[in-house]
Motif scaffolding. Structure first.
Motif, PDB file in Angstrom:
ATOM      1  N   SER B  28       0.870  -1.292  -0.113  1.00 10.29           N
ATOM      2  CA  SER B  28       0.066   0.157   0.068  1.00 10.29           C
ATOM      3  C   SER B  28       0.788   1.165   0.018  1.00 10.29           C
ATOM      4  N   ALA B  31      -1.026   4.540  -0.163  1.00  9.87           N
ATOM      5  CA  ALA B  31      -1.857   4.712   0.923  1.00  9.87           C
ATOM      6  C   ALA B  31      -0.520   5.249   1.799  1.00  9.87           C
ATOM      7  N   GLU B 239       0.030  -1.470  -7.957  1.00 10.04           N
ATOM      8  CA  GLU B 239      -1.090  -0.175  -7.982  1.00 10.04           C
ATOM      9  C   GLU B 239      -0.058   0.826  -7.990  1.00 10.04           C
ATOM     10  N   GLY B 292      -6.783   5.131  -7.837  1.00 10.86           N
ATOM     11  CA  GLY B 292      -6.749   5.632  -6.446  1.00 10.86           C
ATOM     12  C   GLY B 292      -6.238   7.233  -6.503  1.00 10.86           C
TER      13      GLY B 292
END
Lengths: 434, 344
Positions: B28, B31, B239, B292
């Protein structure tokens, strides 16, 4: 008087005035003849040296003093010089701030480093010269906290809280000392200090910072530090911390307690056996593998810890040399006087051992200070990195010597002062009046 | 571009040490970056035109623009970048260990770096190649005439290996003069310690531009290796790799579509006839959300950093002292290799 000694033909009754020594036996000419031209080999060497020095200076002096100070780019320098071979000091003139304060330090905050530097001098002087008033030592004790506040900024509560930890530990140790032995009470003190630093302190500081921030300065991130400032921070912290740790390690290595001795030997041999650059890589890169992702452990702090551990291992061995040089009689004399271990160390052993070790200690300090340039490899922008960044700008691309000479000069001034101080100290502490 | 045995060993050691840990945070990264509030970008500590702090300590350059573009895509603010200057020896370890989130540090995309070091190249922002520079006095017009020459070469780099290959293939002999750094090479070459200086063509051009008499030196026409330089991220977080990849693609697409920092805001506000421009700028479709990111991430990149061509011209183009021609780095429509997959 003369009538008693009639057999004597002549008595000088007035002394001749003292004559000056014959020319050629005194002064410059004698010194030159004795030292430079005493025989044909010396004469030849002298002549060769003169030619060498002359040819060096003939190239270097015009280059240095004929340089251009007033230029904003290398191209401009070259135009002004128009083919003449001379230095382009314009780069120093324009970019010296980046070399001193670091490339990223905000220029509006330069005054903080000035104050920190002046305070550093004032704080260090009473340690270096015992003729100064002893009350100044309070400033020395407070300096680390002031320095952290001045350089990194933020509210003064944070450094105050760290300092409070020591006070808390002191009173806890005293308090606990009434009920238990000195070893156990020290442990209690340390435990309470840790509790303060990691739990109570941060909570109180958090509340205080939100309500009444005390002298809040603009915060500076560690990666904004650089140049001479970061070398000084790392060098001075390393020097100040490695001496006491080194003394403890050296004593530990001489200890009769097998566990203490083994731990000290293990520590010293490990850190002496590993190159500093490896430790720095560990601090900057490998440590991240072992820390949880959200733990932020300041890079400058990590580097200071590693540099300190590294140089205290060397320091321990230097001091052990001093301890080994003391005659056994000194230890026995201390015992005979009825001193306990710490009294003996403090009053008899250490003053002598440290005095013997001064050249080695200063040697380690100078080495440590110069080793701070290694932080370049882990992404800290010290003076050398600043120089590289300056060269990467199109205005100054292609300039080399001027920057390195300037940086070399800064290092030389620092290291030479340390060396002169240590020589002065050696002379002052000399007790063998031969 | 540069690869030392040392760094491979170091990176390998680091990777073995991390073992199965292989970046919990890696799953992540986006994030983590959002939570941290800034992108941690690894850059070269100083390469003219590509990455260097200016007189005010502000990072500028072609590679730096990529960091700024990614920050603009995520936060809408190109200044939210924490730059970590990395030497070539530590760059991969720094990326693997999580010290930085991405590298934009003129790094050659090679098989072993991609596969063995477990890194992911997310595109190519500069096609480079190794070239030769000689003094004009040498009277040489082709690298094939360099038999018996002394060559200044940085030790432990891919350029050293390329050089050996080139001379062997062409049956020439040479005498290497090993040097440790770019600066040393430049000084040795100017002092006449070697006849030939070889490194990436972009670095040769930048180096030549800084000489006192650049016209006394020529860069030979031969390019003897492929050096595709690009941004890279860690394996295992596709990602995050997508974010970096499509940031670069957005810059390239913008140039292909004629969107510039000057007209992008206008195009976004009024919409255009071309649906791909609208998708790129967030007017149509949900491309940003799929990544995202905010849906106008493309608009932010182009208004705040510029398209690929603008960044090229501002930092390393022919109007700058580095003075590089587009060459291989022109758009595919203009005979170059720069090409973006469609925004659809």
């Amino acid at each position: 008087m003369s009538n008693q000694n009639t057999t004597i033909a002549f008595v000088r009754d007035n002394m001749l005035d003292q004559q000056p020594a014959p020319r050629g036996q005194v002064g410059m000419s004698k010194w030159i003849r004795d030292n430079l031209f005493s025989n044909w080999l010396n004469t030849a060497l002298t002549l060769v040296s003169i030619v060498l020095i002359y040819s060096l200076l003939r190239g270097a002096l015009p280059w240095i003093f004929g340089g251009v100070w007033d230029a904003n780019s290398l191209q401009e320098c070259r135009e002004i010089l128009s083919g003449r071979h001379a230095a382009c000091w314009g780069v120093i003139n324009e970019r010296w701030q980046q070399i001193f304060y670091g490339t990223f330090f905000p220029s509006s905050e330069y005054w903080r480093t000035h104050i920190a530097f002046v305070l550093l001098i004032i704080a260090v002087l009473p340690v270096l010269f015992d003729a100064l008033p002893r009350k100044l030592l309070w400033l020395t004790a407070a300096y680390p906290f002031l320095m952290v506040w001045l350089i990194w900024g933020g509210s003064l509560w944070g450094p105050l809280s760290i300092a409070m930890g020591f006070v808390v530990a002191y009173f806890a140790t005293i308090g606990a000392g009434r009920y238990m032995g000195s070893g156990l009470s020290t442990l209690v003190g340390v435990a309470i200090a840790l509790l303060w630093w990691f739990l109570i302190g941060p909570a109180i500081v958090g509340v205080l910072n939100d309500t009444v921030p005390l002298f809040a300065l603009r915060e500076i991130q560690s990666r904004e530090l650089g140049g001479f400032v970061i070398s000084m921070i790392i060098g001075v912290s390393g020097i100040a911390l490695s001496l006491p740790i080194g003394i403890v390690l050296a004593l530990g290595r001489q200890s009769d307690l097998p566990l203490v001795k083994a731990m000290c030997i293990g520590f010293i041999e490990f850190f002496r056996g590993v190159p500093l650059i490896t430790l720095l890589f560990t601090a900057s890169l490998l440590l991240n593998y072992f820390l949880p992702p959200d733990v932020v452990f300041d890079l400058t702090l990590r580097v200071i810890v590693m540099v300190t551990l590294f140089s205290s291992a060397y320091m321990a061995e230097v001091i052990r040399g001093g301890l080994a040089a003391l005659p056994k009689g000194q230890y026995e004399a201390a015992d005979a006087l009825g001193l306990d271990y710490w009294q003996a160390q403090r009053l008899i052993i250490m003053p002598q051992a440290l005095k013997i070790s001064i050249p080695g200690i200063v040697n380690t300090f100078i080495g440590l200070f110069k080793d701070t340039t290694l932080v370049f490899f882990i992404g800290i922008f010290d003076m050398l990195a600043a120089a590289q960044a300056i060269r990467a700008n199109s205005a100054w691309n292609g300039i080399t010597w001027e920057l390195y000479i300037f940086i070399g000069l800064i290092f030389w001034v620092c290291c030479f002062s340390m060396s002169r101080y240590s020589q002065w100290l050696e002379r002052k502490l000399r007790t063998d009046h031969h | 571009m540069k690869k030392t045995v040392f760094l491979s060993a170091l990176a390998a050691a680091g990777l073995v040490a991390s073992g199965a840990m292989a970046q919990d945070s890696g799953s992540s990264t986006l994030a983590a970056v959002k939570e941290h509030g800034a992108l941690k970008c690894g850059v070269n500590p100083g390469t003219p035109g590509f990455a260097a702090p200016d007189a005010n300590g502000v990072w500028k350059g072609f590679d730096v623009d990529l960091c700024r573009a990614v920050a603009a895509a995520i936060f809408g603010d190109p200044e939210k970048v924490e730059y970590t200057p990395l030497t070539s020896a530590v760059r991969f370890t720094a990326l693997s260990s999580g010290e930085v989130d991405m590298l934009a540090r003129n790094t050659t995309w090679t098989f072993s770096r991609d596969v063995d070091l477990k890194l992911e190249f997310t595109g190519v922002n500069y096609y480079d190649g190794q070239g030769f520079m000689v003094p004009k006095d040498l009277g040489v017009s082709s690298a094939k005439e360099l038999s018996g020459a002394t060559v200044c070469i940085e030790t432990g780099t891919t350029t050293e290996l390329n050089l050996a290959d080139f001379f062997r293939v062409n049956g020439l002999d040479y005498e290497p003069v090993p040097v440790e750094s770019f600066t040393e090479a430049q000084n040795q070459f100017l002092a006449g310690a070697c006849d030939v200086y070889t490194t990436d063509a972009s670095a040769l051009a930048a180096s030549r531009a800084s000489f006192e008499t650049p016209n006394d030196y020529v860069v030979l026409p031969e390019i003897i290796s492929k050096e595709p330089l690009g941004p890279l991220v860690r394996h295992g977080d596709s990602e995050w790799g997508d974010v970096v990849r499509w940031t670069l693609n957005a810059m390239v697409s913008a140039e292909e579509l004629g969107v510039t920092s000057a007209n992008a805001a206008d195009m976004a506000a009024n919409g255009t006839e071309n649906p791909e421009i609208n998708r790129l700028l967030g007017g149509e479709g949900e491309l940003g959300a799929m990544l995202g990111l905010p849906n106008d991430f493309g608009l932010n990149i182009i208004t705040k950093v510029g398209n690929y061509g603008e960044s090229f011209e501002a930092n390393i183009g022919e109007s700058t002292p580095v003075g590089l021609a587009r060459g291989l780095n022109a758009l595919w429509t203009e005979g170059g290799l720069i090409y973006s997959p469609p925004f659809r």
